[in-house]
Write a protein that holds these residues in place. Structure first.
Motif, PDB file in Angstrom:
ATOM      1  N   LEU A 150       1.225  -0.800  -0.090  1.00  0.00           N
ATOM      2  CA  LEU A 150       0.006  -0.071  -0.245  1.00  0.00           C
ATOM      3  C   LEU A 150       1.050   1.272  -0.242  1.00  0.00           C
ATOM      4  CD1 LEU A 150      -2.942  -0.435   1.941  1.00  0.00           C
ATOM      5  CD2 LEU A 150      -3.199  -1.049   0.655  1.00  0.00           C
ATOM      6  N   VAL A 151       2.275   1.256   0.361  1.00  0.00           N
ATOM      7  CA  VAL A 151       2.657   2.524   1.019  1.00  0.00           C
ATOM      8  C   VAL A 151       3.057   3.161  -0.470  1.00  0.00           C
ATOM      9  CG1 VAL A 151       4.999   1.650   1.164  1.00  0.00           C
ATOM     10  CG2 VAL A 151       4.382   3.821   2.092  1.00  0.00           C
ATOM     11  N   ILE A 152       3.108   2.192  -1.569  1.00  0.00           N
ATOM     12  CA  ILE A 152       3.827   2.242  -2.657  1.00  0.00           C
ATOM     13  C   ILE A 152       2.579   2.839  -3.773  1.00  0.00           C
ATOM     14  CG2 ILE A 152       6.139   0.452  -2.488  1.00  0.00           C
ATOM     15  CD1 ILE A 152       4.707  -1.167  -4.801  1.00  0.00           C
ATOM     16  N   ILE A 153       1.522   2.596  -3.404  1.00  0.00           N
ATOM     17  CA  ILE A 153       0.396   2.737  -4.679  1.00  0.00           C
ATOM     18  C   ILE A 153       0.577   4.483  -4.787  1.00  0.00           C
ATOM     19  CG2 ILE A 153      -2.113   2.843  -4.901  1.00  0.00           C
ATOM     20  CD1 ILE A 153      -2.266   0.472  -3.649  1.00  0.00           C
ATOM     21  N   PRO A 154       0.426   5.161  -5.747  1.00  0.00           N
ATOM     22  CA  PRO A 154       0.749   6.298  -5.741  1.00  0.00           C
ATOM     23  C   PRO A 154      -1.048   6.440  -5.675  1.00  0.00           C
ATOM     24  CG  PRO A 154       0.699   5.213  -8.095  1.00  0.00           C
ATOM     25  CD  PRO A 154       0.862   4.483  -6.957  1.00  0.00           C
ATOM     26  N   THR A 158      -5.206   5.391  -6.135  1.00  0.00           N
ATOM     27  CA  THR A 158      -6.424   5.518  -5.174  1.00  0.00           C
ATOM     28  C   THR A 158      -7.257   6.469  -5.652  1.00  0.00           C
ATOM     29  OG1 THR A 158      -3.863   4.957  -3.273  1.00  0.00           O
ATOM     30  CG2 THR A 158      -6.544   6.073  -2.302  1.00  0.00           C
ATOM     31  N   ALA A 159      -6.988   7.515  -6.298  1.00  0.00           N
ATOM     32  CA  ALA A 159      -8.646   8.636  -6.588  1.00  0.00           C
ATOM     33  C   ALA A 159      -8.645   7.263  -7.435  1.00  0.00           C
ATOM     34  CB  ALA A 159      -7.346   9.811  -6.703  1.00  0.00           C
ATOM     35  N   PHE A 160      -8.142   7.011  -8.888  1.00  0.00           N
ATOM     36  CA  PHE A 160      -9.490   6.212  -9.648  1.00  0.00           C
ATOM     37  C   PHE A 160      -9.928   4.891  -8.807  1.00  0.00           C
ATOM     38  CE2 PHE A 160      -6.283   7.833 -13.197  1.00  0.00           C
ATOM     39  CZ  PHE A 160      -7.322   8.764 -13.163  1.00  0.00           C
ATOM     40  N   PHE A 161      -8.898   4.411  -7.870  1.00  0.00           N
ATOM     41  CA  PHE A 161      -9.830   3.074  -7.104  1.00  0.00           C
ATOM     42  C   PHE A 161     -11.424   3.310  -6.707  1.00  0.00           C
ATOM     43  CE2 PHE A 161     -10.197   0.881  -3.358  1.00  0.00           C
ATOM     44  CZ  PHE A 161     -11.114  -1.176  -4.078  1.00  0.00           C
ATOM     45  N   LEU A 162     -10.414   4.371  -5.934  1.00  0.00           N
ATOM     46  CA  LEU A 162     -12.080   5.028  -4.969  1.00  0.00           C
ATOM     47  C   LEU A 162     -13.737   5.469  -5.516  1.00  0.00           C
ATOM     48  CD1 LEU A 162     -10.257   7.054  -2.068  1.00  0.00           C
ATOM     49  CD2 LEU A 162     -11.438   4.607  -2.250  1.00  0.00           C
ATOM     50  N   GLN A 163     -13.278   6.081  -7.104  1.00  0.00           N
ATOM     51  CA  GLN A 163     -14.374   6.872  -7.775  1.00  0.00           C
ATOM     52  C   GLN A 163     -14.951   5.535  -8.161  1.00  0.00           C
ATOM     53  OE1 GLN A 163     -11.561   9.315 -10.095  1.00  0.00           O
ATOM     54  NE2 GLN A 163     -12.493  11.230  -9.472  1.00  0.00           N
ATOM     55  N   LEU A 164     -13.877   4.367  -9.166  1.00  0.00           N
ATOM     56  CA  LEU A 164     -14.250   3.727  -9.537  1.00  0.00           C
ATOM     57  C   LEU A 164     -15.872   2.516  -8.722  1.00  0.00           C
ATOM     58  CD1 LEU A 164     -11.613   2.557 -11.857  1.00  0.00           C
ATOM     59  CD2 LEU A 164     -13.401   3.177 -12.838  1.00  0.00           C
ATOM     60  N   LEU A 196      -6.222  11.832   0.628  1.00  0.00           N
ATOM     61  CA  LEU A 196      -5.531  13.011   0.625  1.00  0.00           C
ATOM     62  C   LEU A 196      -4.380  12.225   1.896  1.00  0.00           C
ATOM     63  CD1 LEU A 196      -3.072  15.809  -0.014  1.00  0.00           C
ATOM     64  CD2 LEU A 196      -5.400  16.131   1.856  1.00  0.00           C
ATOM     65  N   PHE A 197      -5.601  11.739   2.739  1.00  0.00           N
ATOM     66  CA  PHE A 197      -5.252  11.002   3.979  1.00  0.00           C
ATOM     67  C   PHE A 197      -4.542   9.944   4.407  1.00  0.00           C
ATOM     68  CE2 PHE A 197      -6.827   7.465   6.428  1.00  0.00           C
ATOM     69  CZ  PHE A 197      -6.615   7.673   8.277  1.00  0.00           C
ATOM     70  N   CYS A 198      -4.768   8.618   3.051  1.00  0.00           N
ATOM     71  CA  CYS A 198      -4.460   7.309   2.698  1.00  0.00           C
ATOM     72  C   CYS A 198      -2.700   7.098   2.350  1.00  0.00           C
ATOM     73  CB  CYS A 198      -4.560   6.327   1.337  1.00  0.00           C
ATOM     74  SG  CYS A 198      -4.065   5.272   1.006  1.00  0.00           S
ATOM     75  N   LEU A 199      -1.900   8.096   1.748  1.00  0.00           N
ATOM     76  CA  LEU A 199      -0.902   7.300   2.081  1.00  0.00           C
ATOM     77  C   LEU A 199       0.429   7.532   3.006  1.00  0.00           C
ATOM     78  CD1 LEU A 199       2.189   6.610   0.337  1.00  0.00           C
ATOM     79  CD2 LEU A 199       2.194   8.961  -0.456  1.00  0.00           C
ATOM     80  N   PRO A 200       0.243   9.572   3.883  1.00  0.00           N
ATOM     81  CA  PRO A 200       0.557   9.270   5.343  1.00  0.00           C
ATOM     82  C   PRO A 200       0.142   8.715   6.225  1.00  0.00           C
ATOM     83  CG  PRO A 200      -0.918  10.972   4.489  1.00  0.00           C
ATOM     84  CD  PRO A 200      -0.813  10.617   3.741  1.00  0.00           C
ATOM     85  N   PHE A 201      -0.991   7.948   6.035  1.00  0.00           N
ATOM     86  CA  PHE A 201      -2.050   7.308   7.073  1.00  0.00           C
ATOM     87  C   PHE A 201      -0.825   5.625   7.423  1.00  0.00           C
ATOM     88  CE2 PHE A 201      -4.364   3.426   8.081  1.00  0.00           C
ATOM     89  CZ  PHE A 201      -4.717   3.716   9.443  1.00  0.00           C
ATOM     90  N   VAL A 202      -0.254   5.024   5.679  1.00  0.00           N
ATOM     91  CA  VAL A 202       0.162   3.742   5.805  1.00  0.00           C
ATOM     92  C   VAL A 202       1.601   3.765   5.886  1.00  0.00           C
ATOM     93  CG1 VAL A 202       0.740   1.958   3.949  1.00  0.00           C
ATOM     94  CG2 VAL A 202      -1.699   3.035   3.723  1.00  0.00           C
ATOM     95  N   TYR A 203       2.450   5.318   5.280  1.00  0.00           N
ATOM     96  CA  TYR A 203       3.595   5.310   5.938  1.00  0.00           C
ATOM     97  C   TYR A 203       3.446   5.353   7.377  1.00  0.00           C
ATOM     98  CZ  TYR A 203       7.909   7.297   5.264  1.00  0.00           C
ATOM     99  OH  TYR A 203       8.903   8.106   6.149  1.00  0.00           O
ATOM    100  N   ILE A 204       2.844   5.750   8.127  1.00  0.00           N
ATOM    101  CA  ILE A 204       3.188   6.411   9.358  1.00  0.00           C
ATOM    102  C   ILE A 204       2.839   4.552  10.810  1.00  0.00           C
ATOM    103  CG2 ILE A 204       2.244   7.263  11.297  1.00  0.00           C
ATOM    104  CD1 ILE A 204       1.724   9.535   9.480  1.00  0.00           C
ATOM    105  N   VAL A 205       1.451   4.228   9.908  1.00  0.00           N
ATOM    106  CA  VAL A 205       1.469   2.612  10.332  1.00  0.00           C
ATOM    107  C   VAL A 205       2.746   1.892  10.227  1.00  0.00           C
ATOM    108  CG1 VAL A 205       0.118   0.678   9.658  1.00  0.00           C
ATOM    109  CG2 VAL A 205      -1.093   3.051  10.357  1.00  0.00           C
ATOM    110  N   ARG A 206       3.438   2.137   8.960  1.00  0.00           N
ATOM    111  CA  ARG A 206       3.879   1.074   8.332  1.00  0.00           C
ATOM    112  C   ARG A 206       5.174   1.483   9.127  1.00  0.00           C
ATOM    113  NH1 ARG A 206       8.480   1.948   5.156  1.00  0.00           N
ATOM    114  NH2 ARG A 206       9.736   0.268   4.037  1.00  0.00           N
ATOM    115  N   MET A 207       6.400   2.644   9.099  1.00  0.00           N
ATOM    116  CA  MET A 207       6.875   2.824  10.068  1.00  0.00           C
ATOM    117  C   MET A 207       6.819   2.263  12.059  1.00  0.00           C
ATOM    118  SD  MET A 207       8.586   7.079  10.298  1.00  0.00           S
ATOM    119  CE  MET A 207       7.064   7.984  11.148  1.00  0.00           C
ATOM    120  N   VAL A 208       5.749   3.170  12.192  1.00  0.00           N
ATOM    121  CA  VAL A 208       5.053   3.153  13.914  1.00  0.00           C
ATOM    122  C   VAL A 208       5.991   1.287  13.956  1.00  0.00           C
ATOM    123  CG1 VAL A 208       3.833   2.905  15.486  1.00  0.00           C
ATOM    124  CG2 VAL A 208       4.314   4.664  13.609  1.00  0.00           C
TER     125      VAL A 208
END
Length: 338
Positions: A150-154, A158-164, A196-208
């Motif tokens: 998830l952390v490497i998904i641009p 994510t925007a296209f996936f949510l719209q679809l 906008l929330f998705c990438l920093p959330f996944v990044y922080i979860v992975r790091m923590v």
């Protein structure tokens, strides 16, 4: 010390002014050299002019023009001229009619929307990411692999996936759970925020989760457990205390990534943010009719617009970074103390 800070501030301001001038400089250097060999129609499309000779600019003239723009912007700060732009209204007998508008008054609601979206998304991602990262510290296998993926998904994916996904659910249930894009009738709030929330959330979860797993094996954690300390006390006063400085060190990077992603996300969802003002200039509305060219100001045609746009993005960046720093400070005072 204060002299060094002043020099750093001056260098930062000059760097912003220079960066703002680079797109127009490259445009003049790249396109002017080949303008004489371009078909007339191509010049109309790209430059909005019927006279290719007006585009011929030598390299010294291009650099001189850029430094003139920078000097003019600095000079216009005192008079307020640097914070205005020419807004096209209509054509009157092939003559462009425009009016002078204040950049920050026109973009104030757009900047507020972008800033509020960024601040709330960053703080929520920080809080939830830290909490879930602590809970998933001992998790391995598919959870770890999912985080790595998830952390490497641009963000645009994510925007296209949510719209679809929203469209798919609507076709199956006839329930529209969110707007897929902002229109003149409805505004899309949920999907841009989630993207906008998705990438920093996944990044922080992975790091923590990664750092917490390492801390849990330290001797002082084993000693605390042997003393019979509660799990909540160990996490708050020992683990979280060691994790928060690592998160704080990465806040600048997270805020930078979010600011860059915000431009793409707002454009994809047609959000009423600062990108709505920037998009006409970036897109260069291609068409043979001159009216299509001048619907809104072009970043390349008016140097103050480019500079003020950069200042707007920098302001949003610092608001986002400051909000996350305040959140970290609050967590430190609440939990990571003796």
């Amino acid at each position: 010390m204060w002299i060094r800070r002043i020099l750093i501030l001056i260098g930062f301001v000059f760097g912003v002014l220079l960066i703002a001038a680079l797109p127009r400089l490259l445009e003049m250097l790249l396109f002017s050299s080949s303008s004489s060999t371009m078909p007339k129609e191509y010049n109309v499309l790209i430059f909005g002019t019927l006279d290719p000779s007006t585009l011929k600019v030598s390299t010294p003239e291009a650099f001189r023009s850029i430094f003139d723009d920078i000097f003019g912007y600095v000079k216009g700060i005192l008079t307020g001229e640097s914070f205005t732009y020419k807004h096209f209204l209509y054509f009157n007998q092939n003559e462009e009619v425009s009016e002078t508008r204040n950049f920050f008054i026109e973009t104030r609601p757009l900047i507020v929307y972008s800033a509020v979206n960024m601040v709330f998304a960053s703080v929520l991602a920080l809080l939830l990411g830290t909490l879930i990262g602590l809970l998933l510290a001992r998790s391995r296998g598919w959870i770890k692999n999912a985080l790595e993926f998830l952390v490497i998904i641009p963000d645009f994916a994510t925007a296209f996936f949510l719209q679809l996904l929203v469209v798919f659910l609507y076709t199956r249930t006839d329930i529209l759970i969110a707007e897929v894009a902002t229109t003149s009738i409805d505004t899309a709030y949920l999907l841009p925020f989630l993207t906008l929330f998705c990438l920093p959330f996944v990044y922080i979860v992975r790091m923590v989760s990664s750092h917490t797993y390492k801390v849990l094996s330290e001797d002082y954690i084993l000693t605390a457990k042997s003393k019979g300390l509660k799990k909540r006390t160990i996490y708050a006063q020992h683990i979280l205390r060691n994790i928060l400085p690592l998160i704080k060190a990465d806040l600048f990077r997270i805020a930078s990534i979010m600011t860059g992603n915000m431009i793409i996300i707002e454009y994809l969802f047609n959000s009423p943010g600062i990108t709505r003002f920037l998009a006409p200039g970036l897109d260069r509305n291609l068409g043979y009719v001159p009216d299509l060219f001048h619907q809104k100001p072009n970043l390349f045609d008016q140097y103050p617009i480019m500079v003020n746009s950069l200042w707007s993005l920098i302001l949003i960046f610092f608001l986002t970074y400051g909000a996350m720093r305040l959140t970290i400070t609050g967590l430190e005072r609440r939990f990571a103390h003796d």
